[in-house]
Each structure stands twice: as structure tokens, then as C-alpha cells.
Scaffold this motif. Structure first.
Motif, short mmCIF file in Angstrom:
data_model
loop_
_atom_site.label_atom_id
_atom_site.label_comp_id
_atom_site.label_asym_id
_atom_site.label_seq_id
_atom_site.Cartn_x
_atom_site.Cartn_y
_atom_site.Cartn_z
N GLY A 6 103.64 -16.00 10.92
CA GLY A 6 102.99 -14.87 11.13
C GLY A 6 101.69 -14.76 10.49
N ASN A 7 101.14 -13.75 10.62
CA ASN A 7 99.76 -13.36 9.93
C ASN A 7 99.61 -12.28 8.89
OD1 ASN A 7 99.76 -11.15 11.48
ND2 ASN A 7 98.03 -11.86 12.80
N LYS A 8 100.45 -12.17 8.17
CA LYS A 8 100.58 -11.25 7.24
C LYS A 8 99.96 -11.71 6.02
CE LYS A 8 103.55 -8.40 4.17
NZ LYS A 8 104.82 -7.89 3.56
N VAL A 9 98.70 -10.88 5.50
CA VAL A 9 98.06 -11.24 4.54
C VAL A 9 98.32 -10.62 3.27
CG1 VAL A 9 95.70 -11.78 3.52
CG2 VAL A 9 96.39 -12.47 5.79
N VAL A 10 98.67 -10.66 1.98
CA VAL A 10 98.42 -9.84 0.83
C VAL A 10 97.27 -10.32 -0.07
CG1 VAL A 10 99.90 -9.23 -1.50
CG2 VAL A 10 100.92 -9.72 0.88
N LEU A 11 96.62 -9.20 -0.48
CA LEU A 11 95.39 -9.36 -1.03
C LEU A 11 95.73 -8.94 -2.65
CD1 LEU A 11 92.36 -9.98 -1.88
CD2 LEU A 11 91.95 -7.48 -0.79
N ILE A 12 95.45 -9.84 -3.67
CA ILE A 12 95.71 -9.13 -5.05
C ILE A 12 94.41 -9.31 -5.73
CG2 ILE A 12 96.83 -9.82 -7.13
CD1 ILE A 12 98.83 -11.35 -5.71
N GLY A 13 93.86 -8.08 -5.97
CA GLY A 13 92.45 -7.74 -6.72
C GLY A 13 91.58 -7.35 -5.48
N LEU A 25 88.26 -9.18 6.94
CA LEU A 25 89.56 -9.51 7.55
C LEU A 25 89.65 -8.46 8.69
CD1 LEU A 25 91.08 -12.05 6.85
CD2 LEU A 25 92.85 -9.99 5.71
N MET A 26 89.35 -7.10 8.57
CA MET A 26 89.81 -6.09 9.36
C MET A 26 88.60 -6.04 10.44
SD MET A 26 88.18 -2.72 10.17
CE MET A 26 87.77 -2.02 8.60
N ASN A 27 87.36 -6.36 10.12
CA ASN A 27 86.07 -6.34 11.13
C ASN A 27 86.25 -7.48 12.04
OD1 ASN A 27 83.95 -4.84 11.65
ND2 ASN A 27 82.48 -6.22 10.83
N GLN A 28 86.98 -8.62 11.73
CA GLN A 28 87.06 -9.76 12.58
C GLN A 28 88.46 -9.73 13.30
OE1 GLN A 28 85.70 -13.55 11.00
NE2 GLN A 28 84.47 -12.37 9.49
N GLY A 29 89.48 -9.02 12.96
CA GLY A 29 90.51 -9.00 13.43
C GLY A 29 91.50 -9.88 13.16
N ILE A 30 91.21 -10.60 12.15
CA ILE A 30 92.02 -11.78 11.89
C ILE A 30 93.49 -11.66 11.51
CG2 ILE A 30 92.18 -13.69 9.89
CD1 ILE A 30 89.24 -13.50 9.69
N SER A 31 93.93 -10.69 10.77
CA SER A 31 95.33 -10.42 10.69
C SER A 31 95.91 -8.99 11.23
CB SER A 31 95.26 -10.34 9.12
OG SER A 31 96.76 -9.93 8.60
N SER A 32 97.09 -8.88 11.42
CA SER A 32 97.58 -7.55 11.91
C SER A 32 98.16 -6.97 10.79
CB SER A 32 98.77 -7.92 12.99
OG SER A 32 99.74 -8.69 12.71
N GLU A 33 98.31 -7.61 9.72
CA GLU A 33 99.03 -6.74 8.63
C GLU A 33 98.28 -7.14 7.22
OE1 GLU A 33 103.39 -5.81 6.51
OE2 GLU A 33 103.07 -7.17 8.04
N LEU A 34 97.62 -6.19 6.68
CA LEU A 34 97.17 -6.58 5.23
C LEU A 34 97.55 -5.59 4.27
CD1 LEU A 34 94.78 -7.68 3.53
CD2 LEU A 34 93.21 -6.18 4.14
N VAL A 35 97.97 -6.27 2.91
CA VAL A 35 98.61 -5.45 1.96
C VAL A 35 97.66 -5.57 0.62
CG1 VAL A 35 100.55 -4.83 0.20
CG2 VAL A 35 101.06 -5.60 2.85
N LEU A 36 97.30 -4.59 0.19
CA LEU A 36 96.37 -4.52 -0.83
C LEU A 36 97.38 -4.28 -2.30
CD1 LEU A 36 93.09 -2.42 0.13
CD2 LEU A 36 93.87 -4.83 0.77
#
Length: 310
Positions: A6-13, A25-36
């Protein structure tokens, strides 16, 4: 157990680097799911709202949420940008003891979630903290990647592009070694469309450019407190290369197991990246001076490691 796809990314920090990376990440459309994830819940929820409004104009849909370590369970990539910040006059290696302790707690919580993806580490000193992440996670070395010298190499290419009035994308040149003061430019293979660069510059000019690359972070920190746009773009490039199985070479932090004559150290070297992570470390043909400098960079990092892992 199979590696999580898949392409889920979790960002810590979600400090300056983390929030800039999330925007890239959002601006380039790299992932469909990002959790902060961040200890500063209020600020991070504000980032989620702000980024979510930008999705309207992003190239593809994206779910952006505030979460917890439990969200790492099904993540493809966990990106760590958390840690104590570098202060003016402080080297990246001065940060090591503070951030290793922070990372032991972070990586432990990520692994407790059942995470089985790829770690991408950006916090400084990144080479030591990538090594710490590998140690604490128990994951294969291919699935723990540091940002390495991806930013230093971008600075190098940018300066050389300015020097020769050429687009930096046409400049092929690496900074390798520690992401820090012992890094080295590989002049012996630097080129513009296969034309060697080194013969066109004096030794003095080469030394000036190398110093400008090395000291860029200190100047930016002095001017505005932190560096974040360049590294955010580098992290986005690494993330895209992995998630989209690009099979491209980037100078990231990889574990050496005999390459360049060294073992048991994470350091910035050209590495082929694909959907499984760090596929292959490429060994550049270094001249004698470059070999000696690289050996010195490894020595610097190993001396720090020895203070933590005996």
C-alpha cells in the motif's frame, strides 16, 4: 509475515521538517493516506486542517488525519522527524545522546503496534539514529533507511549548476559519508552529461564549494533557526522512489556490510531504492584521497556509536 504494502505513510514529528514533508507529500500526490503523530496535539491537528484544505488543489485525493502509534500497524512507511532540534553552533553529532533515548521510545512504540513496513529516518544526527532505528526495530537493514546525504548532494548539485550555468538536474555528483562535518564530495566522478567537472575547477575553488555545501546548514540555521524545505523535498523523493518502485539511485543512509571496506555503520552512499526499501548499495570508484576521507567519516560515526553500543 509479509511486508506491508500500500502507500499509507505515518509521520512522527510535525515540526518544521515534518510539516514541510507533509506538504510536499500532499502537493506531489505521493500517498493517498497520511497520519500525523506528535506530542503537540493542538498544533498537529491544526496542521491536519491546514493540509486538508490544500488537498482540494492537490493532484490526487489524500486522507490526512491526526493519529497515534496504533496507526503504524498497517503503514507502508513510517517517517521519523521527531527529536531534539539542532541549536545554533551545535553540530549534528552533539545531538546524539538526547535523540538516541527519544528514538528508543519511539521505535519501541511503533514496533509494538505490529508495524511491518519501512522506516525512513530524518532526525539528526541521522546516520546514528538510522543505526539506532535498525537496532531497536529488529527489521532487516533494507527496511531502515536514513536520509543520508540526499540533501548535501542536492546542495552540491545546486552549487555546481550555478557554477556552470546548468540545470542542477543535469549535474551528476554525490556527497557521501556522514551527514555532517566529515562528509566528502566525490569529485572524481562528478560530471555534467558525462563531461568531468573536476578538471574545470582549481583545487581552491573545489575546496570553497565543498565548504559551502558542508556549512550550508549552519548558515541557514543562523539566519532562520532551522532547515526544512530542502530536506522535505529529499524525503518526498525517497518516499516516492520506494512507494512507486522507481529502482532509482539516491544517496541515502544505508547499512554497510563490506561495501567500501566497512561494516556495521549507517552512512550516506548511493543506494538503489525500490518497493522493498534499500535494494543495493552502489560502490563508487573513489580515488585515494576520497577513500581516506570516507574512512575518516566512518571512523567519526563509529566513535559515536561506541559511546552508546558496546
Amino acid at each position: 509475515m509479509e511486508m506491508t504494502l500500500g502507500n499509507k505513510v505515518v509521520l512522527i514529528g510535525t515540526g518544521a521538517v515534518g510539516s514541510s514533508y507533509a506538504f510536499a507529500l500532499m502537493n506531489q500526490g505521493i500517498s493517498s493516506e497520511l497520519v500525523l503523530i506528535d506530542l503537540n496535539e493542538g498544533k498537529t491537528k491544526g496542521d491536519v486542517m491546514d493540509l486538508d484544505h490544500g488537498v482540494v488543489y492537490a493532484p490526487s485525493p489524500m486522507s490526512i488525519t491526526f493519529g497515534s502509534y496504533e496507526d503504524c500497524k498497517d503503514a507502508a512507511i513510517v517517517v521519523i522527524c521527531a527529536g531534539a532540534a539542532q541549536k545554533p553552533g551545535e553540530t549534528r553529532l552533539d545531538l546524539v545522546h538526547k535523540n538516541v533515548k527519544i528514538f528508543e521510545a519511539i521505535v519501541g512504540q511503533v514496533m509494538d503496534s505490529g508495524f511491518n513496513g519501512i522506516f525512513l529516518v530524518a532526525t539528526n544526527p541521522v546516520d546514528i539514529l538510522a543505526y539506532a532505528t535498525w537496532k531497536y526495530s529488529g527489521l532487516p537493514k533494507e527496511r531502515v533507511i536514513g536520509s543520508g546525504t540526499v540533501l548535501d548532494s542536492a546542495r552540491f548539485r545546486s552549487l555546481l549548476g550555478q557554477e556552470f550555468n546548468t540545470a542542477p538536474t543535469s549535474v551528476h555528483a554525490y556527497i557521501i559519508g556522514e551527514h555532517g562535518d566529515s562528509q566528502l564530495p566525490v569529485w572524481s566522478s562528478a560530471n555534467i552529461s558525462s563531461i568531468p567537472i573536476a578538471p574545470k575547477l582549481t583545487d581552491e575553488r573545489k575546496a570553497e564549494i565543498a565548504m559551502q555545501v558542508r556549512d550550508a546548514a549552519y548558515k541557514i540555521i543562523e539566519a532562520k533557526g532551522a532547515t526544512y524545505y530542502g530536506i522535505a523535498m529529499g524525503l518526498a523523493k525517497i518516499t516516492k522512489a520506494i512507494l512507486q518502485d522507481h529502482q532509482i539511485t539516491l544517496p541515502v543512509g544505508s547499512l554497510l556490510e563490506g561495501e567500501y571496506g566497512h561494516h556495521d555503520v549507517y552512512i550516506g552512499v548511493p543506494t538503489v531504492l525500490n518497493r522493498t526499501g534499500a535494494k543495493t548499495v552502489l560502490e563508487l570508484s573513489l580515488n585515494e584521497q576520497e577513500k581516506a576521507q570516507f574512512d575518516g567519516s566512518v571512523k567519526t560515526l563509529k566513535e559515536i556509536q561506541a559511546q552508546i553500543w558496546t
